[in-house]
Design an enzyme around this catalytic site. Structure first.
Site, PDB file in Angstrom:
ATOM      1  N   GLY A  64     -12.119   2.292   0.797  1.00 62.33           N
ATOM      2  CA  GLY A  64     -12.157   0.780   0.862  1.00 62.33           C
ATOM      3  C   GLY A  64     -13.717   0.429   0.955  1.00 62.33           C
ATOM      4  O   GLY A  64     -13.660   1.157   0.697  1.00 62.33           O
ATOM      5  N   VAL A  98     -11.926   7.237   3.033  1.00 64.54           N
ATOM      6  CA  VAL A  98     -10.785   7.986   4.485  1.00 64.54           C
ATOM      7  C   VAL A  98     -10.382   9.216   4.146  1.00 64.54           C
ATOM      8  O   VAL A  98     -10.472   9.748   3.133  1.00 64.54           O
ATOM      9  CB  VAL A  98      -9.498   7.166   5.036  1.00 64.54           C
ATOM     10  CG1 VAL A  98      -9.443   8.050   6.459  1.00 64.54           C
ATOM     11  CG2 VAL A  98     -10.334   5.919   5.693  1.00 64.54           C
ATOM     12  N   ASP A 123      -4.495 -10.180   8.643  1.00 68.09           N
ATOM     13  CA  ASP A 123      -4.203  -9.208   7.896  1.00 68.09           C
ATOM     14  C   ASP A 123      -2.856  -8.162   8.444  1.00 68.09           C
ATOM     15  O   ASP A 123      -2.679  -7.318   7.315  1.00 68.09           O
ATOM     16  CB  ASP A 123      -5.043  -8.296   7.677  1.00 68.09           C
ATOM     17  CG  ASP A 123      -5.159  -7.927   5.774  1.00 68.09           C
ATOM     18  OD1 ASP A 123      -3.657  -8.586   5.289  1.00 68.09           O
ATOM     19  OD2 ASP A 123      -5.323  -6.889   4.870  1.00 68.09           O
TER      20      ASP A 123
END
Ligand SMILES: *[C@@H]1O[C@H](CO)[C@@H](O)[C@H](O)[C@H]1NC(C)=O
Ligand SMILES: *[C@@H]1O[C@H](CO)[C@@H](O)[C@H](O)[C@H]1NC(C)=O
Ligand SMILES: *[C@@H]1O[C@H](CO)[C@@H](O)[C@H](O)[C@H]1NC(C)=O
Ligand SMILES: *[C@@H]1O[C@H](CO)[C@@H](O)[C@H](O)[C@H]1NC(C)=O
Ligand SMILES: *[C@@H]1O[C@H](CO)[C@@H](O)[C@H](O)[C@H]1NC(C)=O
Ligand SMILES: *[C@@H]1O[C@H](CO)[C@@H](O)[C@H](O)[C@H]1NC(C)=O
Ligand SMILES: *[C@@H]1O[C@H](CO)[C@@H](O)[C@H](O)[C@H]1NC(C)=O
Ligand SMILES: *[C@@H]1O[C@H](CO)[C@@H](O)[C@H](O)[C@H]1NC(C)=O
Ligand SMILES: *[C@@H]1O[C@H](CO)[C@@H](O)[C@H](O)[C@H]1NC(C)=O
Ligand SMILES: *[C@@H]1O[C@H](CO)[C@@H](O)[C@H](O)[C@H]1NC(C)=O
Ligand SMILES: *[C@@H]1O[C@H](CO)[C@@H](O)[C@H](O)[C@H]1NC(C)=O
Ligand SMILES: *[C@@H]1O[C@H](CO)[C@@H](O)[C@H](O)[C@H]1NC(C)=O
Length: 815
Positions: free
Chosen positions: A697, A702, A782
């Site tokens: 991201g 991750v 979000d």
């Protein structure tokens, strides 16, 4: 004439004979056979392979005959043949030349205690007259040549302590008819003990200790009729003790400690092994009872059964073992619950030679037998730690005046520390820790003039620390922590010149100032004064403790400044001053402590700015400055660069350059999150390997990882040296459970109604917390199924706060 002639001839003969007798070696020297030259050549070749020596081989030169070279002995019947080469402890380096095999008359070869490396030459097999081979303590490598078995006259093989010696024991050794001693301990020998060794009918000593031998002890070991010394400790031997072992009527020393052996001791142990003096099988997996018949082993001096799983009670009639010097049963599951079962101690009183008695870490309970004080005055070691024994320490404990080590730690003892303890003037170590001992520490403790270590922490001792403790002039370490000691810290403690290891007075109720004499502890490495009621200023003299490594003074009421002299403690690695009343600013020179790894200054009244220099420290790994009145900006460098840095900074006016660009609200800082060392993360993610990527991201990648020996699965969001470690969400995002993915593959599976309900409740809980429960409030901005993550148990977590808004007080009011 004839008579004269005869007489002259006779005389001549006589003369010749006489001179021959007088100059045997000279005469032979004139006519050495070709073999004699062989011996000289072999010696010269031997010397050529020796690289270093302490001058001994200088005498090996042409100015004298080789038979008078140092360490060389020639024979009497074969005057020019070398029969002994004895060069032990001569600082020889280099290798053993294969030419050694040419010295075919050699009976003794002693090259022990040198630094010879390389292999034992196989040519050694040519030495058919060799009787004794000593290669003790060199740095020989390779394997023991099977050829050695051709040395049919060999009686003694001593090749212990050549750590590089590997391979297995050549089975051929079992064919050496004269072999009496086989000493191969402290090498790196592997494989099993060849059963052929049981054929050595003259074997008296077999020592294979401290190798890597596996398999079992050969079943036929009892066939060696003269075996007296059998040492097999520190290997990986498994299986049971072979029954034939107990037929060895000549055995006087048997050790098989620290292996993986199991099984029981035979109940008729007392009838076998009539000569046994030392029997040591500690550190195995033996089970079952201690056979009462063992009290018939009348020559027993040493019995070491520690660290096994023996059960039951200890035979009562141990007192019959009149030669007993050492008796060790520690770390078993033995019991004694009543007076009858404790009788063995009463009986041991008859063993007047007893020097060491260790019975700790068993299931003993009941009262500590008072008769203990009647044990032999030869007793040097008494270890009864870590059991469930209760009762008081007998008042006459001082009778055991030979004691050098007394360990009663970790029991349930109550009552006082008897005054008579002061009579134990030979005592080196005294362990009374973790009991329920109460009242005062007797002042007679100051008479223990030999004492090196005193452990009395974790009791209920009260009253002041007796100043006589200052008489313990050899004391290296003192632990009085976790008691109820009151009063001042006696100056005398600070004047103990010997105290180097640790001084632990933490967790008491000591009050008053820290004496300025603390500066006399110039050799002390660890000082713990945490959680007392100490007050006043920290004396400047503390800087004289130049070798101090750990200094804990947290949880007191120290006030005033942090002394600038702290910088003189150049070895300091951990400093804890948390939870005091210190004020003033942080001395910038703390940053010159190049070994300082952990610095805790939280919960004080420190003010001023954080010295920039501190953040340039290359050693700091953990830092806590929370709950002070510090100001300024938290720099990005130094400790803040590394994940391992605990930047638990929470101060009223402290600003941070890092996002969010706001004052850190105290609510955030209060959450004590565990810090994971970078190395653990590196290991846990296989070095951030691509294979472990869960997603990428805007704020980093991750990874899936495991922590603490694979026990915890986590997700690591990382970039450079910073990483956040999250709970691993085994079931991925909610998205994948309710929509088919882009490639049209099927959904994960169907969610049950109750799962859907649980997920909805979890989401609502999270939002409720963000909007109403946390300060300042947070708007996620979000929220969608791809940001709802499901754990192993299908419980939902709200994730991805990438575009979340943190609303400050003013905004909140508008809402
Ligand atoms: C050892 O003996 C062998 C055979 O007799 C011979 O060839 C060799 O040269 C000898 N080596 C030395 C160093 O004497
Ligand atoms: C040769 O050996 C003799 C003793 O045997 C010794 O005195 C002498 O110093 C040695 N010579 C050399 C050059 O080392
Ligand atoms: C070999 O030398 C050592 C040390 O000098 C000595 O103790 C030992 O008795 C010698 N052995 C023989 C057989 O002379
Ligand atoms: C071999 O040398 C060692 C060390 O000097 C010595 O203790 C030992 O007695 C010697 N053995 C023989 C048989 O010479
Ligand atoms: C083994 O010993 C024999 C003498 O018994 C010798 O002839 C042979 O060369 C030796 N083997 C090696 C590899 O040196
Ligand atoms: C030999 O090994 C034993 C057991 O590991 C050890 O206690 C002993 O110190 C070693 N001996 C030497 C000389 O290293
Ligand atoms: C012991 O020696 C005998 C006779 O030499 C032999 O037959 C037997 O195999 C040997 N036993 C072992 C275990 O090597
Ligand atoms: C003793 O028994 C316990 C329980 O069975 C076991 O966990 C432990 O490893 C055993 N200890 C030894 C030294 O065999
Ligand atoms: C210390 O004393 C207090 C009060 O006198 C008592 O409550 C506490 O249990 C004592 N602590 C210990 C370790 O004896
Ligand atoms: C430092 O002191 C605090 C307060 O007493 C304590 O909670 C913490 O465990 C201490 N940290 C270390 C590393 O000693
Ligand atoms: C700390 O390091 C930075 C650069 O790494 C440097 O600019 C700054 O002057 C240093 N601060 C001090 C007080 O040495
Ligand atoms: C940060 O961590 C790296 C890697 O562990 C280490 O080499 C470095 O010394 C650390 N720097 C600081 C300031 O702690």
């Amino acid at each position: 004439m004839q008579l004269l002639l005869l007489t002259t001839m006779h005389l001549l003969q006589l003369l010749l004979l006489t001179s021959a007798v007088a100059t045997t070696s000279a005469a032979a020297g004139l006519y050495p056979s070709s073999h004699d030259h062989d011996d000289e050549r072999a010696l010269v070749a031997f010397k050529a392979k020796i690289s270093g020596h302490s001058g001994v081989l200088d005498s090996w030169n042409q100015s004298t005959s080789y038979c008078s070279w140092e360490g060389v002995t020639c024979g009497r019947r074969h005057p020019w043949r070398v029969v002994a080469l004895n060069l032990s402890s001569q600082g020889l380096a280099g290798t053993i030349s294969p030419a050694i095999g040419n010295l075919t008359f050699l009976r003794l070869l002693n090259l022990s205690y040198n630094s010879l490396h390389g292999e034992i030459p196989a040519s050694i097999g040519s030495l058919r007259r060799l009787q004794r081979l000593y290669l003790v303590q060199n740095t020989l490598t390779g394997v023991i040549p099977g050829n050695i078995s051709r040395c049919i006259s060999l009686r003694e093989i001593r090749i212990q302590h050549n750590i590089g010696l590997q391979g297995s024991i050549p089975a051929e050794i079992g064919n050496m008819p004269s072999l009496s001693v086989l000493q191969l301990s402290n090498n790196s020998i592997t494989g099993t003990i060849p059963s052929s060794l049981t054929n050595l009918s003259r074997l008296t000593m077999l020592s294979l200790a401290a190798n890597y031998l596996e398999g079992s002890i050969p079943a036929g070991i009892g066939n060696n009729p003269y075996l007296g010394f059998l040492q097999l400790s520190h290997n990986n031997l498994s299986g049971r003790l072979p029954p034939s072992l107990f037929n060895l009527s000549s055995l006087y020393i048997f050790y098989a400690a620290f292996n993986q052996l199991h099984g029981h001791l035979p109940s008729d142990l007392g009838k076998s092994l009539p000569r046994i003096q030392q029997f040591g099988i500690a550190g195995n997996r033996f089970t079952g009872a201690l056979p009462p018949s063992l009290t018939n082993l009348s020559r027993l001096q040493l019995l070491d059964l520690g660290a096994n799983n023996f059960t039951g009670v200890v035979p009562a009639e141990l007192g019959r073992l009149q030669q007993l010097e050492m008796f060790a049963l520690e770390e078993n599951i033995l019991e004694a619950n009543n007076e009858e079962e404790w009788e063995f101690i009463d009986s041991l009183v008859n063993c007047s030679r007893l020097k060491e008695l260790g019975i700790g870490s068993n299931k003993f309970s009941g009262k500590l037998p008072g008769l203990l004080v009647n044990l032999s005055t030869n007793l040097q070691l008494l270890q009864i730690a870590n059991t469930n024994i209760s009762g008081a320490i007998p008042p006459d404990i001082g009778n055991l005046e030979g004691l050098e080590m007394l360990d009663f730690g970790e029991n349930l003892l109550t009552g006082v520390i008897p005054e008579s303890i002061g009579k134990l003037t030979r005592l080196l170590v005294l362990g009374l820790n973790s009991n329920y001992l109460s009242r005062h520490l007797p002042s007679s403790i100051g008479n223990l003039s030999s004492l090196l270590q005193l452990y009395a922490g974790g009791n209920s001792l009260e009253g002041p620390i007796p100043p006589t403790i200052g008489n313990l002039s050899k004391l290296l370490g003192l632990d009085l922590s976790y008691n109820n000691l009151t009063g001042l810290i006696p100056n005398q403690i600070m004047e103990l010149p010997s105290i180097t290891m640790f001084l632990d007075l933490s967790n008491n109720m000591l009050e008053g100032p820290l004496p300025s004499e603390v500066g006399s502890l110039v050799h002390l490495e660890q000082l713990f004064l945490s959680r007392n009621k100490l007050s006043g200023e920290i004396p400047d003299t503390i800087g004289n403790c130049r070798v101090m490594e750990i200094l804990s003074m947290d949880g007191n009421s120290f006030q005033g400044n942090i002394p600038a002299t702290f910088k003189n403690m150049a070895s300091l690695t951990v400093l804890n001053l948390t939870d005091n009343k210190l004020d003033g600013s942080i001395p910038g020179n703390l940053a010159t402590l190049t070994n300082l790894q952990e610095l805790y200054l939280g919960h004080n009244n420190l003010s001023g700015t954080i010295p920039e220099l501190l953040f340039n420290s290359t050693s700091l790994l953990r830092l806590d400055l929370s709950y002070n009145s510090l100001q300024g900006e938290v720099p990005k460098g130094g400790v803040f660069k590394n994940l391992t840095g605990l930047s638990n900074v929470s101060n009223n006016a402290l600003k941070s350059k890092t996002a969010p660009k706001k004052d850190l609200p105290p609510q955030f800082a209060k959450v004590e999150l565990p810090i994971v060392p970078y190395n653990d993360i590196l290991k846990g993610t296989d070095g951030f390997s691509e294979a472990n990527v869960l997603g990428k991201g805007r704020y980093g990648t991750v990874y899936k990882g495991t922590l603490e020996n694979q026990a915890i699965v986590v997700a690591v969001k990382g970039q450079d040296f910073r990483a956040l470690v999250f709970e691993f969400m085994a079931n991925g995002s909610l998205d994948r459970w309710i929509h088919s993915n882009l490639e049209g593959q099927n959904r994960q599976g169907a969610l049950s109604l109750s799962q859907r309900l649980d997920i909805a409740v979890d989401i609502v809980d999270a939002l409720d917390y963000l909007h109403n429960g946390c300060q300042p409030l947070i708007i996620h901005c979000d929220l969608n199924p791809s940001n709802i993550l499901l754990n192993q148990d299908m419980r939902a977590r709200v994730g991805d706060f990438g575009i979340a808004r943190v609303l400050d007080e003013a905004t909140t009011n508008i809402l």
